[in-house]
Enzyme design. Structure first.
Site, short mmCIF file in Angstrom:
data_model
loop_
_atom_site.label_atom_id
_atom_site.label_comp_id
_atom_site.label_asym_id
_atom_site.label_seq_id
_atom_site.Cartn_x
_atom_site.Cartn_y
_atom_site.Cartn_z
N LYS A 1 -11.47 -3.60 18.52
CA LYS A 1 -10.08 -4.04 18.74
C LYS A 1 -9.65 -3.89 20.19
O LYS A 1 -8.49 -4.09 20.51
CB LYS A 1 -9.14 -3.27 17.81
CG LYS A 1 -9.42 -3.51 16.33
CD LYS A 1 -8.27 -3.06 15.46
CE LYS A 1 -8.67 -3.16 13.99
NZ LYS A 1 -7.53 -3.36 13.10
N LYS B 1 -13.79 0.70 15.53
CA LYS B 1 -12.51 -0.02 15.67
C LYS B 1 -11.98 0.06 17.08
O LYS B 1 -11.38 -0.89 17.58
CB LYS B 1 -11.48 0.56 14.70
CG LYS B 1 -11.59 -0.04 13.34
CD LYS B 1 -10.63 0.53 12.34
CE LYS B 1 -11.15 0.18 10.95
NZ LYS B 1 -10.44 0.86 9.90
N ASN C 1 0.84 -1.20 0.00
CA ASN C 1 0.00 0.00 0.00
C ASN C 1 0.88 1.25 0.00
O ASN C 1 2.10 1.15 -0.01
CB ASN C 1 -0.95 -0.03 1.20
CG ASN C 1 -0.18 -0.15 2.50
OD1 ASN C 1 0.58 0.73 2.85
ND2 ASN C 1 -0.34 -1.27 3.20
N ASP D 1 -4.01 -6.48 4.83
CA ASP D 1 -5.04 -7.32 5.45
C ASP D 1 -4.92 -8.77 5.00
O ASP D 1 -5.36 -9.67 5.72
CB ASP D 1 -6.43 -6.78 5.08
CG ASP D 1 -6.68 -5.44 5.75
OD1 ASP D 1 -6.23 -5.27 6.90
OD2 ASP D 1 -7.30 -4.55 5.12
O1 C5P Z 1 -8.73 -2.59 10.69
P1 C5P Z 1 -7.78 -1.59 10.17
O2 C5P Z 1 -6.73 -2.17 9.26
O3 C5P Z 1 -8.38 -0.36 9.59
O4 C5P Z 1 -7.03 -1.07 11.50
C1 C5P Z 1 -5.96 -0.19 11.44
C2 C5P Z 1 -5.14 -0.33 12.68
O5 C5P Z 1 -4.88 -1.70 12.96
C3 C5P Z 1 -3.77 0.30 12.53
O6 C5P Z 1 -3.36 0.77 13.79
C4 C5P Z 1 -2.90 -0.87 12.07
O7 C5P Z 1 -1.54 -0.67 12.43
C5 C5P Z 1 -3.51 -2.02 12.80
N1 C5P Z 1 -3.47 -3.32 12.10
C6 C5P Z 1 -2.65 -4.32 12.55
N2 C5P Z 1 -2.63 -5.54 11.93
C7 C5P Z 1 -3.43 -5.79 10.87
C8 C5P Z 1 -4.27 -4.77 10.38
C9 C5P Z 1 -4.26 -3.54 11.01
O8 C5P Z 1 -1.90 -4.11 13.53
N3 C5P Z 1 -3.38 -6.96 10.28
#
Ligand code: C5P
Length: 419
Positions: free
Chosen positions: A343, A339, A212, A281
């Site tokens: 989370k 989130k 990305n 992801d």
């Molecule tokens: O769910 P999303 O990707 O939007 O969440 C973003 C947050 O989660 C960021 O702080 C990112 O560093 C963390 N993240 C992570 N591991 C993943 C996906 C996101 O630590 N696999």
């Protein structure tokens, strides 16, 4: 503040109407207060009132022969143990930043060796203006303390950051013992902060990957700010094109799985975790051993979910204070709060991303949410924003620690009864 000599500069903002109260509070603490008014401050508050509450003739003019004969401006600059400017307008910040000295107050600021603290007060759009933010950064870098501003209702009828701190809060800030003031300068001394930064790369074959646009700039700026705030920093980074901040050894990883492993093998004793990485992801289920050749018009790659590093940290039994980022292209607030809860985070820093916004840019604009509060930060350089975010994280972390200690105290009698 016994016998502390405070030179209180008042500039022309509506919050000046609170300054007689500020003088009284300072005097109650034993300070000796000399008021200096700028020309525009006199539109909001009178010399008579301030002279009555301070017990000293107010100074307002560099060219006042009588006053200069009694105590010249250089003498006055030497007299002060602290120069406090409240309210501080955008104009005085600009003058201090540029070093210009067209009046008594600015001249005193150049001529004094005493520490200077300012309590900015202005409309929130003015406060967000990049020129004001640049001046604020310059002043902070020169060691001038910036007290506030507070967020809330403004005299102009709008709401946002820009209110002058209340007189009591200004007094508390300037009266704080040196240890507390040091804690403000190095709020993370003795703490370990782990930060993930940059993108991850998920290989498809030996030469291709899914990734990305993350540049790592925000995570690196946070690492630098946390280190300058006194923390030991563990920076775990995906591939980026910028050098690690001075004094920080980065642990370099390529993909999400490696980032997960690096985080969990170093997480013991981490006090604060900040997930700033843009972790992919998904990863390819099969990584081709050889370069994939083009054949059909269409091809598909089977992907599987990567572990969520941030929420895995937030769910550890002995978890650090955990802050994450939410980069969204729409519905910022709702997605971010979702989130925060999903989370199990202590804080989420949300920013809109898209064309020229957020990712790969030098500036950022964020909204920060925690369980019982929120704060917005105007568009500013990532390095400046990082300092503010680290200060906010340190404050929320300390408040959390204090609440935990308080809970342990109240639980004690029950344990003693059981024993
Ligand atoms: O769910 P999303 O990707 O939007 O969440 C973003 C947050 O989660 C960021 O702080 C990112 O560093 C963390 N993240 C992570 N591991 C993943 C996906 C996101 O630590 N696999």
């Amino acid at each position: 503040m016994n016998n502390q000599k405070i030179l209180l500069g008042i500039t022309g903002g509506i919050a000046a109407y609170k300054t007689p109260e500020l003088v009284r509070r300072l005097k109650e603490r034993g300070a000796d207060v000399q008021v200096v008014l700028t020309r525009s401050a006199r539109e909001f508050v009178t010399e008579t009132t301030l002279q009555a509450v301070s017990g000293r003739p107010v100074r307002a003019n560099l060219w006042d022969k009588e006053a200069e004969a009694a105590m010249g401006h250089i003498e006055l600059a030497r007299w002060a143990d602290l120069v406090l400017i409240a309210p501080a307008t955008a104009e005085i910040m600009a003058r201090l930043a540029s070093g210009s000295a067209p009046d008594l107050l600015t001249t005193l600021c150049l001529a004094t060796e005493a520490p200077i603290a300012i309590a900015p007060a202005m409309n929130h759009v003015m406060w967000s203006n990049p020129a004001v933010q640049e001046n604020r950064e310059k002043l902070t870098n020169r060691g001038i303390r910036i007290l506030g501003p507070a967020v809330g209702d403004q005299a102009c009828g709008e709401t946002g950051p820009g209110r002058m701190l209340e007189p009591d809060d200004i007094v508390k800030a300037v009266c704080a013992p040196v240890a507390v003031q040091n804690a403000e300068q190095a709020p993370l001394a003795g703490k370990t902060v782990m930060i993930t930064a940059g993108p991850t790369r998920e290989a498809i074959d030996p030469v291709r990957f899914i990734s990305n646009r993350s540049s790592g700039k925000m995570g690196y700026a946070l690492a630098d700010a946390a280190s300058k705030a006194g923390a030991k920093v563990i920076l775990i980074t995906g591939p980026v094109g910028i050098p690690a901040p001075d004094g920080i050894d980065a642990l370099n990883v390529e993909n999400a799985k490696e980032m997960y492993a690096a985080v969990h093998s170093n997480i013991d004793n981490v006090d604060i975790f900040i997930g700033a990485a843009a972790v992919a992801d998904y990863h390819a289920v099969n990584i081709n051993a050889e370069k994939i050749k083009k054949s059909d018009d269409k091809m598909s790659i089977e992907l599987a979910r990567n572990p969520d590093i941030l929420s895995s940290v937030a769910r550890l039994q002995d978890r650090p204070f955990t802050a994450g980022f939410a980069a969204e292209t729409e519905n910022l607030r709702d997605y971010a709060i979702g989130k925060l809860e999903a989370k199990n985070l202590d804080m989420i820093i949300a920013n809109l991303v898209g064309r020229n916004r957020g990712f790969d840019s030098d500036d950022n604009t964020v909204e920060v949410f925690w369980r019982d509060g929120e704060q917005s930060f105007p568009t500013t350089k990532k390095s400046v924003l990082a300092k503010d975010l680290v200060a906010l994280i340190a404050r929320r972390y300390r408040e959390g620690q204090a609440a935990e200690t308080e809970n342990t105290k109240t639980e004690l009698p029950a344990i003693m009864v059981r024993d």
